[in-house]
Design a protein around this motif. Structure first.
Motif, PDB file in Angstrom:
ATOM      1  N   LEU A  92      57.644 -36.810  14.839  1.00 32.73           N
ATOM      2  CA  LEU A  92      56.823 -37.281  15.951  1.00 32.73           C
ATOM      3  C   LEU A  92      55.990 -36.143  16.531  1.00 32.73           C
ATOM      4  O   LEU A  92      54.859 -36.348  16.980  1.00 32.73           O
ATOM      5  N   THR A  93      56.548 -34.950  16.520  1.00 33.24           N
ATOM      6  CA  THR A  93      55.795 -33.788  16.990  1.00 33.24           C
ATOM      7  C   THR A  93      54.708 -33.402  15.996  1.00 33.24           C
ATOM      8  O   THR A  93      53.549 -33.193  16.360  1.00 33.24           O
ATOM      9  N   THR A  94      55.090 -33.344  14.721  1.00 35.81           N
ATOM     10  CA  THR A  94      54.140 -32.923  13.681  1.00 35.81           C
ATOM     11  C   THR A  94      53.022 -33.930  13.472  1.00 35.81           C
ATOM     12  O   THR A  94      51.856 -33.554  13.287  1.00 35.81           O
ATOM     13  N   HIS A  95      53.365 -35.223  13.506  1.00 44.04           N
ATOM     14  CA  HIS A  95      52.404 -36.267  13.146  1.00 44.04           C
ATOM     15  C   HIS A  95      51.964 -37.112  14.343  1.00 44.04           C
ATOM     16  O   HIS A  95      51.356 -38.172  14.149  1.00 44.04           O
ATOM     17  N   GLY A  96      52.246 -36.621  15.544  1.00 42.33           N
ATOM     18  CA  GLY A  96      51.909 -37.384  16.742  1.00 42.33           C
ATOM     19  C   GLY A  96      50.439 -37.755  16.841  1.00 42.33           C
ATOM     20  O   GLY A  96      50.093 -38.876  17.239  1.00 42.33           O
ATOM     21  N   THR A  97      49.566 -36.838  16.460  1.00 43.32           N
ATOM     22  CA  THR A  97      48.130 -37.107  16.539  1.00 43.32           C
ATOM     23  C   THR A  97      47.731 -38.220  15.573  1.00 43.32           C
ATOM     24  O   THR A  97      46.942 -39.107  15.921  1.00 43.32           O
ATOM     25  N   LYS A  98      48.286 -38.191  14.373  1.00 42.21           N
ATOM     26  CA  LYS A  98      47.997 -39.239  13.381  1.00 42.21           C
ATOM     27  C   LYS A  98      48.490 -40.603  13.870  1.00 42.21           C
ATOM     28  O   LYS A  98      47.808 -41.617  13.694  1.00 42.21           O
ATOM     29  N   ILE A  99      49.675 -40.615  14.456  1.00 37.18           N
ATOM     30  CA  ILE A  99      50.249 -41.871  14.937  1.00 37.18           C
ATOM     31  C   ILE A  99      49.399 -42.446  16.064  1.00 37.18           C
ATOM     32  O   ILE A  99      49.091 -43.645  16.090  1.00 37.18           O
ATOM     33  N   SER A 100      48.993 -41.608  16.995  1.00 42.04           N
ATOM     34  CA  SER A 100      48.144 -42.053  18.099  1.00 42.04           C
ATOM     35  C   SER A 100      46.812 -42.589  17.588  1.00 42.04           C
ATOM     36  O   SER A 100      46.310 -43.614  18.071  1.00 42.04           O
ATOM     37  N   ALA A 101      46.245 -41.916  16.600  1.00 47.03           N
ATOM     38  CA  ALA A 101      44.974 -42.358  16.034  1.00 47.03           C
ATOM     39  C   ALA A 101      45.121 -43.717  15.363  1.00 47.03           C
ATOM     40  O   ALA A 101      44.237 -44.582  15.463  1.00 47.03           O
ATOM     41  N   LEU A 102      46.245 -43.921  14.662  1.00 45.39           N
ATOM     42  CA  LEU A 102      46.488 -45.205  14.006  1.00 45.39           C
ATOM     43  C   LEU A 102      46.612 -46.319  15.038  1.00 45.39           C
ATOM     44  O   LEU A 102      46.031 -47.407  14.863  1.00 45.39           O
ATOM     45  N   LEU A 103      47.349 -46.073  16.109  1.00 45.29           N
ATOM     46  CA  LEU A 103      47.500 -47.091  17.148  1.00 45.29           C
ATOM     47  C   LEU A 103      46.158 -47.435  17.785  1.00 45.29           C
ATOM     48  O   LEU A 103      45.880 -48.604  18.089  1.00 45.29           O
ATOM     49  N   LYS A 104      45.297 -46.447  17.937  1.00 41.88           N
ATOM     50  CA  LYS A 104      43.960 -46.701  18.488  1.00 41.88           C
ATOM     51  C   LYS A 104      43.132 -47.529  17.512  1.00 41.88           C
ATOM     52  O   LYS A 104      42.381 -48.425  17.923  1.00 41.88           O
ATOM     53  N   ARG A 105      43.259 -47.255  16.220  1.00 36.54           N
ATOM     54  CA  ARG A 105      42.519 -48.056  15.227  1.00 36.54           C
ATOM     55  C   ARG A 105      43.022 -49.499  15.222  1.00 36.54           C
ATOM     56  O   ARG A 105      42.234 -50.437  15.142  1.00 36.54           O
ATOM     57  N   ASN A 106      44.340 -49.663  15.317  1.00 35.08           N
ATOM     58  CA  ASN A 106      44.888 -51.014  15.344  1.00 35.08           C
ATOM     59  C   ASN A 106      44.369 -51.796  16.547  1.00 35.08           C
ATOM     60  O   ASN A 106      44.031 -52.983  16.443  1.00 35.08           O
ATOM     61  N   LEU A 107      44.301 -51.114  17.699  1.00 35.45           N
ATOM     62  CA  LEU A 107      43.778 -51.736  18.911  1.00 35.45           C
ATOM     63  C   LEU A 107      42.318 -52.137  18.717  1.00 35.45           C
ATOM     64  O   LEU A 107      41.918 -53.266  19.051  1.00 35.45           O
ATOM     65  N   ALA A 108      41.522 -51.238  18.182  1.00 31.33           N
ATOM     66  CA  ALA A 108      40.100 -51.525  17.973  1.00 31.33           C
ATOM     67  C   ALA A 108      39.911 -52.687  17.001  1.00 31.33           C
ATOM     68  O   ALA A 108      39.040 -53.546  17.191  1.00 31.33           O
ATOM     69  N   GLN A 109      40.733 -52.734  15.950  1.00 26.54           N
ATOM     70  CA  GLN A 109      40.631 -53.821  14.976  1.00 26.54           C
ATOM     71  C   GLN A 109      41.008 -55.163  15.595  1.00 26.54           C
ATOM     72  O   GLN A 109      40.340 -56.174  15.360  1.00 26.54           O
ATOM     73  N   ALA A 110      42.073 -55.178  16.400  1.00 27.29           N
ATOM     74  CA  ALA A 110      42.477 -56.412  17.062  1.00 27.29           C
ATOM     75  C   ALA A 110      41.386 -56.913  18.003  1.00 27.29           C
ATOM     76  O   ALA A 110      41.076 -58.113  18.046  1.00 27.29           O
ATOM     77  N   GLU A 111      40.778 -55.983  18.735  1.00 30.13           N
ATOM     78  CA  GLU A 111      39.709 -56.363  19.654  1.00 30.13           C
ATOM     79  C   GLU A 111      38.493 -56.884  18.891  1.00 30.13           C
ATOM     80  O   GLU A 111      37.872 -57.865  19.293  1.00 30.13           O
ATOM     81  N   ALA A 112      38.165 -56.237  17.781  1.00 35.68           N
ATOM     82  CA  ALA A 112      37.013 -56.667  16.981  1.00 35.68           C
ATOM     83  C   ALA A 112      37.223 -58.062  16.407  1.00 35.68           C
ATOM     84  O   ALA A 112      36.285 -58.838  16.255  1.00 35.68           O
ATOM     85  N   LEU A 113      38.470 -58.372  16.082  1.00 38.11           N
ATOM     86  CA  LEU A 113      38.800 -59.689  15.526  1.00 38.11           C
ATOM     87  C   LEU A 113      38.958 -60.756  16.604  1.00 38.11           C
ATOM     88  O   LEU A 113      39.126 -61.932  16.292  1.00 38.11           O
ATOM     89  N   GLY A 114      38.949 -60.353  17.851  1.00 40.76           N
ATOM     90  CA  GLY A 114      39.112 -61.312  18.932  1.00 40.76           C
ATOM     91  C   GLY A 114      40.543 -61.745  19.131  1.00 40.76           C
ATOM     92  O   GLY A 114      40.808 -62.789  19.724  1.00 40.76           O
ATOM     93  N   ILE A 115      41.496 -60.938  18.677  1.00 40.42           N
ATOM     94  CA  ILE A 115      42.911 -61.265  18.856  1.00 40.42           C
ATOM     95  C   ILE A 115      43.305 -60.939  20.288  1.00 40.42           C
ATOM     96  O   ILE A 115      43.003 -59.864  20.798  1.00 40.42           O
ATOM     97  N   ASN A 116      44.001 -61.871  20.932  1.00 39.69           N
ATOM     98  CA  ASN A 116      44.341 -61.639  22.338  1.00 39.69           C
ATOM     99  C   ASN A 116      45.831 -61.691  22.637  1.00 39.69           C
ATOM    100  O   ASN A 116      46.232 -61.783  23.788  1.00 39.69           O
ATOM    101  N   GLY A 117      46.674 -61.632  21.604  1.00 37.59           N
ATOM    102  CA  GLY A 117      48.103 -61.619  21.842  1.00 37.59           C
ATOM    103  C   GLY A 117      48.883 -61.489  20.554  1.00 37.59           C
ATOM    104  O   GLY A 117      48.326 -61.615  19.466  1.00 37.59           O
ATOM    105  N   THR A 118      50.169 -61.208  20.703  1.00 33.13           N
ATOM    106  CA  THR A 118      51.051 -61.063  19.546  1.00 33.13           C
ATOM    107  C   THR A 118      52.032 -62.231  19.508  1.00 33.13           C
ATOM    108  O   THR A 118      52.374 -62.785  20.553  1.00 33.13           O
ATOM    109  N   PRO A 119      52.493 -62.608  18.296  1.00 31.42           N
ATOM    110  CA  PRO A 119      52.060 -62.053  17.007  1.00 31.42           C
ATOM    111  C   PRO A 119      50.739 -62.677  16.573  1.00 31.42           C
ATOM    112  O   PRO A 119      50.393 -63.783  17.000  1.00 31.42           O
TER     113      PRO A 119
END
Length: 208
Positions: A150-177
């Protein structure tokens, strides 16, 4: 449990092309379908050469995600020709973010699947970060290695979560699952529901 909602995604790029897609309401952002399907940092399961891909947007505090998790796992195993892409999308609470980080951190020791299953198996509502860590530990995850990763790859993990958020927003998804299954987008499903939409996805792909 029944299919709550299903819409057709005009994603001919589910065969591998990027395009401006429409999913229900008109989208305000461009959807890079290849990035959704093939993000190298996103955990995957099932058959890597499967003829149908399921993209699952999930939150570890989502009760419906937990309820459908066994049926999602079952359809991937019994079908044998499904590729599953996990999109950790922690939108419900701060502990959801912690859970996503733990699961994605476990990926670096080859244990994302075990971590994911452990977190989805928690029964309590509003799970705390401490409960999530306890579940991960009980699943046999190397906690010292996890902390280091988590320390070594924290930046990669945060970037992935941001991409997932952007993709969900682009697709118009408004909830899980939320599940992208071939050219369809749907929400809560049981095993028979997954089976039907996978069959429909194959039929749609064959008729392209």
């Amino acid at each position: 449990m029944t299919i709550h909602r299903r819409s057709f995604l005009h994603l001919s790029a589910l065969a591998g092309v990027s395009l401006l897609a429409a999913a229900g309401p008109a989208l305000s952002q461009e959807v890079d379908v290849d990035a959704i399907l093939n993000d190298p940092e996103a955990p995957t399961a099932g058959n890597p050469k499967g003829d149908v891909t399921i993209v699952a947007f999930l939150d570890y505090n989502c009760p419906y995600c937990r309820k459908t998790a066994p049926d999602l796992e079952r359809i991937v195993k019994t079908d044998g020709k499904i590729r599953l892409v996990y999109k950790d999308w922690p939108i419900l609470s701060e502990s959801s973010v912690h859970g996503a980080q733990l699961a994605l951190g476990a990926k670096y020791q080859g244990r994302y699947g075990a971590a994911h299953k452990a977190l989805m198996s928690i029964k309590s509502r509003g799970t705390t970060a401490e409960e999530m860590q306890a579940a991960i530990k009980k699943a046999g995850i190397d906690m010292a290695r996890l902390k280091a990763d988590l320390t070594t790859h924290g930046t990669k993990i945060s970037a992935l979560l941001k991409r997932n958020l952007a993709q969900a927003e682009a697709l118009g998804i408004n909830g899980t699952p939320a599940y992208l299954i071939g050219p369809f987008r749907t929400t809560t499903l049981d095993y028979e529901g997954f089976k039907q939409v996978v069959a429909d996805a194959r039929a749609a792909q064959e008729g392209r």
